[in-house]
Design a protein around this motif. Structure first.
Motif: not given
Length: 317
Positions: A251-254, A237-242, A299-300
């Motif tokens: 955005v970075l994801l890990s 939910r937080l990711l989709l809002a961003l 992004n990374p």
């Protein structure tokens, strides 16, 4: 774009064709927190290298950033063994974690000399193999405002980053204090696009996420799969809002694997939870493969190389 400094030497960003895990731990020792499971040492090399090798074969994993720094049991020689055994490039780090893990050198040293320590490691290398770090991080604080000692480390990290061109990744406990961290770093002359604020997926505050991204910093959703801290449904939910706010480029994801029980060989979610479980949910929510590639590769790489929007977007295949 400048090369990414890995444990095996400089790596051209154009050679990184698969995803990057920008916040992980492959070797660490956090037993001072009283948790015997908070150790990843040489005995875990076969399990970790084997897991990363499978992720390379199945998902194209190309690069892992180990954010274990001074006082956290950093072992760059072990990182080299894991990289060689898995065929996955690995980036080592320098700096200091949050105050509970500061070694005595931090308590008795001013920020200028702490910056000098990091610069020497970045230029000359560290450990018996003189491996050069490719990142400053994870620079830590606990709370809305860093303690005095933590603030000195943030100041030192900014100075070292300005002098060397490396970027800075932070540890914000439960996601708190990211705006204060960013203010300290940029207040010392570090451009915001060279900062990644950590553990923001643990902070259920879309307004703060948007503020960080609007300032130009990277927002790290980097504890994906750690259900004891946060459910992935909230993270999604937080990711989709961003993303809906237009900040896919920040955005970075890990997964932040940091316990032996997290390893897939020990029954944990492992380093591949992002690819196996979370990203399929992101796709099902309507996010395109191009945006996923942006978040997991482009992004990374832009963050690690310090590339701004004007010179980093078109330099990658």
């Amino acid at each position: 774009m400048r090369p990414v400094q890995t444990v095996a030497g400089p790596l051209s960003p154009s050679a990184v064709r698969g995803p990057v895990l920008p916040h992980e731990h492959l070797a660490l020792d956090l037993r001072r927190a009283g948790n015997r499971e908070a150790v990843l040492d040489g005995s875990h090399v076969p399990d970790i290298a084997g897991e990363l090798s499978l992720l390379r074969e199945r998902f194209g994993l190309s690069l892992v950033v180990d954010q274990t720094c001074r006082g956290m049991g950093r072992d760059t020689a072990t990182l080299g063994r894991i990289s060689a055994g898995s065929g996955v490039a690995v980036v080592a780090a320098t700096g200091w974690y949050c105050e509970a893990f500061h070694p005595p050198e931090v308590r008795r040293t001013d920020s200028g000399r702490l910056a000098d320590v990091m610069v020497r490691e970045i230029v000359d290398g560290t450990g018996p193999l003189r491996i050069r770090p490719g990142l400053i991080g994870e620079i830590g604080s606990h709370g809305e405002q860093p303690s005095g000692a933590e603030a000195r480390v943030f100041t030192a990290a900014a100075r070292a980053a300005v002098r060397t061109g490396l970027s800075v990744a932070t540890h914000a406990r439960l996601g708190a204090g990211g705006l204060a961290q960013l203010g300290l770093l940029t207040g010392r002359g570090l451009a915001p696009h060279r900062v990644a604020i950590g553990h923001q997926d643990l902070l259920d505050d879309p307004v703060t996420h948007r503020r960080l991204a609007a300032e130009g910093a990277y927002v790290s959703f980097d504890t994906i799969g750690k259900s004891g801290y946060q459910d992935d449904t909230v993270r999604l939910r937080l990711l989709l809002a961003l993303l809906d706010a237009g900040y896919a480029g920040r955005v970075l994801l890990s997964c932040d694997v940091s316990r032996r029980t997290h390893l897939s060989a020990r029954g944990g979610t492992g380093y591949g939870h992002l690819f196996r479980t979370f990203l399929p949910r992101v796709r099902a929510a309507g996010v395109t493969d191009a945006v996923i590639d942006l978040m997991t590769r482009r992004n990374p790489l832009r963050f690690l190389t310090g590339a701004g929007d004007e010179d980093g977007a078109d330099a990658l295949p």
